[in-house]
Design a protein around this motif. Structure first.
Motif, PDB file in Angstrom:
ATOM      1  N   ARG A 280       9.979  -7.163  -3.854  1.00  0.00           N
ATOM      2  CA  ARG A 280       8.922  -6.957  -2.854  1.00  0.00           C
ATOM      3  C   ARG A 280       9.105  -5.577  -2.255  1.00  0.00           C
ATOM      4  NH1 ARG A 280       5.564 -11.188  -3.676  1.00  0.00           N
ATOM      5  NH2 ARG A 280       6.670 -13.152  -3.653  1.00  0.00           N
ATOM      6  N   VAL A 281       8.113  -4.764  -2.450  1.00  0.00           N
ATOM      7  CA  VAL A 281       8.142  -3.404  -1.894  1.00  0.00           C
ATOM      8  C   VAL A 281       6.956  -3.342  -0.941  1.00  0.00           C
ATOM      9  CG1 VAL A 281       8.040  -0.950  -2.452  1.00  0.00           C
ATOM     10  CG2 VAL A 281       9.103  -2.540  -4.065  1.00  0.00           C
ATOM     11  N   THR A 282       7.183  -2.964   0.317  1.00  0.00           N
ATOM     12  CA  THR A 282       6.080  -3.076   1.277  1.00  0.00           C
ATOM     13  C   THR A 282       5.250  -1.786   1.321  1.00  0.00           C
ATOM     14  OG1 THR A 282       7.341  -2.586   3.275  1.00  0.00           O
ATOM     15  CG2 THR A 282       7.326  -4.897   2.517  1.00  0.00           C
ATOM     16  N   THR A 283       5.141  -1.131   2.454  1.00  0.00           N
ATOM     17  CA  THR A 283       4.178  -0.037   2.533  1.00  0.00           C
ATOM     18  C   THR A 283       4.845   1.320   2.704  1.00  0.00           C
ATOM     19  OG1 THR A 283       2.248   0.824   3.713  1.00  0.00           O
ATOM     20  CG2 THR A 283       3.864  -0.336   5.060  1.00  0.00           C
ATOM     21  N   ASN A 284       4.198   2.329   2.126  1.00  0.00           N
ATOM     22  CA  ASN A 284       4.648   3.717   2.274  1.00  0.00           C
ATOM     23  C   ASN A 284       6.080   3.897   1.781  1.00  0.00           C
ATOM     24  OD1 ASN A 284       4.342   6.426   2.928  1.00  0.00           O
ATOM     25  ND2 ASN A 284       5.193   6.137   4.974  1.00  0.00           N
ATOM     26  N   VAL A 285       6.282   3.523   0.541  1.00  0.00           N
ATOM     27  CA  VAL A 285       7.619   3.578  -0.075  1.00  0.00           C
ATOM     28  C   VAL A 285       7.540   4.487  -1.298  1.00  0.00           C
ATOM     29  CG1 VAL A 285       9.350   2.232  -1.336  1.00  0.00           C
ATOM     30  CG2 VAL A 285       8.288   1.290   0.730  1.00  0.00           C
ATOM     31  N   THR A 286       8.550   5.334  -1.451  1.00  0.00           N
ATOM     32  CA  THR A 286       8.631   6.188  -2.630  1.00  0.00           C
ATOM     33  C   THR A 286       9.875   5.835  -3.424  1.00  0.00           C
ATOM     34  OG1 THR A 286       7.532   7.964  -1.434  1.00  0.00           O
ATOM     35  CG2 THR A 286       8.710   8.594  -3.431  1.00  0.00           C
ATOM     36  N   LEU A 287       9.679   5.560  -4.690  1.00  0.00           N
ATOM     37  CA  LEU A 287      10.806   5.334  -5.608  1.00  0.00           C
ATOM     38  C   LEU A 287      10.837   6.499  -6.578  1.00  0.00           C
ATOM     39  CD1 LEU A 287      10.201   1.570  -6.618  1.00  0.00           C
ATOM     40  CD2 LEU A 287      11.405   2.446  -4.611  1.00  0.00           C
ATOM     41  N   GLY A 288      12.000   7.107  -6.739  1.00  0.00           N
ATOM     42  CA  GLY A 288      12.112   8.256  -7.641  1.00  0.00           C
ATOM     43  C   GLY A 288      12.074   7.844  -9.108  1.00  0.00           C
ATOM     44  N   ARG A 289      12.631   8.698  -9.954  1.00  0.00           N
ATOM     45  CA  ARG A 289      12.637   8.445 -11.391  1.00  0.00           C
ATOM     46  C   ARG A 289      13.773   7.469 -11.741  1.00  0.00           C
ATOM     47  NH1 ARG A 289      14.568  13.009 -13.257  1.00  0.00           N
ATOM     48  NH2 ARG A 289      14.023  12.520 -15.399  1.00  0.00           N
ATOM     49  N   HIS A 290      13.481   6.583 -12.710  1.00  0.00           N
ATOM     50  CA  HIS A 290      14.522   5.696 -13.254  1.00  0.00           C
ATOM     51  C   HIS A 290      15.217   4.859 -12.178  1.00  0.00           C
ATOM     52  CE1 HIS A 290      14.201   7.494 -17.274  1.00  0.00           C
ATOM     53  NE2 HIS A 290      13.999   8.627 -16.629  1.00  0.00           N
ATOM     54  N   VAL A 291      14.445   4.342 -11.263  1.00  0.00           N
ATOM     55  CA  VAL A 291      14.972   3.411 -10.255  1.00  0.00           C
ATOM     56  C   VAL A 291      14.916   1.993 -10.832  1.00  0.00           C
ATOM     57  CG1 VAL A 291      14.442   2.351  -8.008  1.00  0.00           C
ATOM     58  CG2 VAL A 291      14.346   4.852  -8.284  1.00  0.00           C
ATOM     59  N   HIS A 292      15.951   1.221 -10.597  1.00  0.00           N
ATOM     60  CA  HIS A 292      15.934  -0.196 -10.985  1.00  0.00           C
ATOM     61  C   HIS A 292      15.886  -1.057  -9.728  1.00  0.00           C
ATOM     62  CE1 HIS A 292      18.137   0.238 -15.149  1.00  0.00           C
ATOM     63  NE2 HIS A 292      16.943   0.815 -15.143  1.00  0.00           N
ATOM     64  N   LEU A 293      14.859  -1.876  -9.619  1.00  0.00           N
ATOM     65  CA  LEU A 293      14.836  -2.919  -8.588  1.00  0.00           C
ATOM     66  C   LEU A 293      14.999  -4.252  -9.306  1.00  0.00           C
ATOM     67  CD1 LEU A 293      11.903  -1.854  -6.191  1.00  0.00           C
ATOM     68  CD2 LEU A 293      14.309  -1.130  -6.168  1.00  0.00           C
ATOM     69  N   ASN A 294      16.150  -4.861  -9.135  1.00  0.00           N
ATOM     70  CA  ASN A 294      16.457  -6.139  -9.793  1.00  0.00           C
ATOM     71  C   ASN A 294      15.693  -7.286  -9.119  1.00  0.00           C
ATOM     72  OD1 ASN A 294      19.113  -6.269 -11.790  1.00  0.00           O
ATOM     73  ND2 ASN A 294      18.977  -4.366 -10.612  1.00  0.00           N
ATOM     74  N   PRO A 295      15.798  -8.505  -9.703  1.00  0.00           N
ATOM     75  CA  PRO A 295      15.044  -9.627  -9.145  1.00  0.00           C
ATOM     76  C   PRO A 295      15.319  -9.852  -7.656  1.00  0.00           C
ATOM     77  CG  PRO A 295      15.912 -10.215 -11.286  1.00  0.00           C
ATOM     78  CD  PRO A 295      16.492  -8.878 -10.948  1.00  0.00           C
TER      79      PRO A 295
ATOM     80  N   SER B 273       0.835  -1.201   0.000  1.00  0.00           N
ATOM     81  CA  SER B 273       0.000   0.000   0.000  1.00  0.00           C
ATOM     82  C   SER B 273       0.877   1.261   0.000  1.00  0.00           C
ATOM     83  CB  SER B 273      -0.863  -0.002   1.264  1.00  0.00           C
ATOM     84  OG  SER B 273      -0.025  -0.105   2.408  1.00  0.00           O
ATOM     85  N   ARG B 274       0.346   2.308  -0.592  1.00  0.00           N
ATOM     86  CA  ARG B 274       0.995   3.625  -0.605  1.00  0.00           C
ATOM     87  C   ARG B 274       2.436   3.546  -1.139  1.00  0.00           C
ATOM     88  NH1 ARG B 274       1.421   6.670   4.019  1.00  0.00           N
ATOM     89  NH2 ARG B 274       1.331   8.441   2.641  1.00  0.00           N
ATOM     90  N   VAL B 275       2.550   2.970  -2.321  1.00  0.00           N
ATOM     91  CA  VAL B 275       3.861   2.907  -2.988  1.00  0.00           C
ATOM     92  C   VAL B 275       3.805   3.787  -4.227  1.00  0.00           C
ATOM     93  CG1 VAL B 275       5.461   1.404  -4.242  1.00  0.00           C
ATOM     94  CG2 VAL B 275       4.403   0.608  -2.117  1.00  0.00           C
ATOM     95  N   ASP B 276       4.728   4.746  -4.319  1.00  0.00           N
ATOM     96  CA  ASP B 276       4.836   5.591  -5.512  1.00  0.00           C
ATOM     97  C   ASP B 276       6.049   5.149  -6.313  1.00  0.00           C
ATOM     98  OD1 ASP B 276       2.707   7.245  -5.038  1.00  0.00           O
ATOM     99  OD2 ASP B 276       3.905   8.723  -3.934  1.00  0.00           O
ATOM    100  N   VAL B 277       5.846   4.963  -7.597  1.00  0.00           N
ATOM    101  CA  VAL B 277       6.949   4.537  -8.473  1.00  0.00           C
ATOM    102  C   VAL B 277       7.148   5.606  -9.533  1.00  0.00           C
ATOM    103  CG1 VAL B 277       7.779   2.725 -10.026  1.00  0.00           C
ATOM    104  CG2 VAL B 277       6.316   2.119  -8.084  1.00  0.00           C
ATOM    105  N   GLY B 278       8.345   6.174  -9.598  1.00  0.00           N
ATOM    106  CA  GLY B 278       8.605   7.256 -10.549  1.00  0.00           C
ATOM    107  C   GLY B 278       8.749   6.756 -11.971  1.00  0.00           C
ATOM    108  N   PRO B 279       8.543   7.653 -12.946  1.00  0.00           N
ATOM    109  CA  PRO B 279       8.667   7.269 -14.353  1.00  0.00           C
ATOM    110  C   PRO B 279      10.072   6.782 -14.683  1.00  0.00           C
ATOM    111  CG  PRO B 279       8.413   9.672 -14.119  1.00  0.00           C
ATOM    112  CD  PRO B 279       8.193   9.068 -12.767  1.00  0.00           C
ATOM    113  N   GLY B 280      10.122   5.826 -15.600  1.00  0.00           N
ATOM    114  CA  GLY B 280      11.412   5.279 -16.018  1.00  0.00           C
ATOM    115  C   GLY B 280      11.873   4.126 -15.153  1.00  0.00           C
ATOM    116  N   SER B 281      11.136   3.853 -14.067  1.00  0.00           N
ATOM    117  CA  SER B 281      11.578   2.792 -13.161  1.00  0.00           C
ATOM    118  C   SER B 281      11.251   1.408 -13.730  1.00  0.00           C
ATOM    119  CB  SER B 281      10.930   2.966 -11.787  1.00  0.00           C
ATOM    120  OG  SER B 281      11.429   4.154 -11.187  1.00  0.00           O
ATOM    121  N   VAL B 282      12.092   0.432 -13.365  1.00  0.00           N
ATOM    122  CA  VAL B 282      11.898  -0.954 -13.795  1.00  0.00           C
ATOM    123  C   VAL B 282      11.949  -1.827 -12.543  1.00  0.00           C
ATOM    124  CG1 VAL B 282      12.769  -2.850 -15.208  1.00  0.00           C
ATOM    125  CG2 VAL B 282      13.084  -0.483 -15.977  1.00  0.00           C
TER     126      VAL B 282
END
Ligand SMILES: CC(C)(COP(=O)(O)OP(=O)(O)OC[C@H]1O[C@@H](n2cnc3c(N)ncnc32)[C@H](O)[C@@H]1OP(=O)(O)O)[C@@H](O)C(=O)NCCC(=O)NCCS
Length: 214
Positions: A125-140, A110-119
């Protein structure tokens, strides 16, 4: 109708990004993305063969893309935060719009923001109240805990774990299998080595490694 998309980078993460696109398309009632091809200024012969094996064309250089009439969406599939930022700035200035890609086998709470360009790759696994900026990479298989913020152009390599209440600033690279303990800040442009355990704040542009990381 599916939107045109180019992937920047024929290397490993570029082709893993292609996997994310294919999974997104397979999970949707109709394809979301039409992959026009892969853009790379200097693809190796091996990577060109790897693209050919999956019937994905190399469609030229970034300059070719910017000079052409087409304006597809783009995603930069290159792990280096510095290279990714440089390319994204060029492409944005050229009027292209960054796509955001989340593998259907990733989970966002819940309450996860993912910025444009992110993969976001499979198993992340992203849990709650997390903000990812632009062009973030979360690998496997990366985990990002509650109430954490990742800035723009952050790369989190496979199986790394960012704990809760952390701040990971712009341009940070977190190496494969590394751990950042809760309530810590990793300063802009820092690198956390593979398998490191970060137990105190990391200054801007520092390279830390080992357990505990120093
Ligand atoms: C930490 C890191 C950035 C250091 O890079 P570097 O400065 O070029 O380091 P070098 O390869 O020159 O090694 C310098 C020393 O650090 C050691 N070292 C390198 N990486 C290390 C790590 N992750 N943990 C512990 N020690 C490490 C080397 O063994 C070497 O030790 P020595 O001086 O006793 O011989 C890099 O090794 C790393 O871990 N990058 C992350 C890679 C990653 O995530 N890959 C997955 C891609 S999907």
């Amino acid at each position: 109708m599916a939107e045109d998309l180019v992937i920047i980078g024929a290397g490993g993460f570029g082709r893993e990004t292609l996997d994310v696109v294919e999974a997104v398309n397979a999970a949707a009632p109709q394809p979301v993305w039409n992959v026009v091809g892969v853009v790379d200024d200097a693809p190796s012969a091996t990577n060109l063969q790897r693209l050919e094996a999956r019937r994905t064309p190399h469609v030229g250089t970034v300059a070719d893309l910017l000079a052409g009439g087409r304006r597809p969406s783009y995603v930069v599939g290159i792990g280096s935060p510095v290279v990714r930022r440089t390319l994204a700035e060029r492409l944005d200035a050229g009027g292209l719009v960054a796509a955001t890609l989340v593998h259907p086998a990733a989970s966002l709470g819940s309450r996860v923001d993912v910025g444009p360009g992110s993969v976001i790759c499979a198993g992340a696994r992203v849990t709650t109240n997390v903000t990812l900026g632009r062009h973030v990479h979360l690998n496997p298989n990366v985990t990002v805990g509650h109430d954490t913020t990742l800035g723009s152009f952050v790369s989190v390599n496979p199986a790394a774990s960012i704990s809760g209440d952390c701040t990971i600033e712009d341009g940070v690279l977190v190496g494969v299998g590394a751990v950042v303990l809760n309530q810590l800040t990793v300063g802009p442009g820092a690198v956390v080595g593979g398998a490191a355990c970060v137990v105190k704040d990391v200054p801007a542009h520092a390279v830390v490694k080992g357990v505990p990381a120093r």
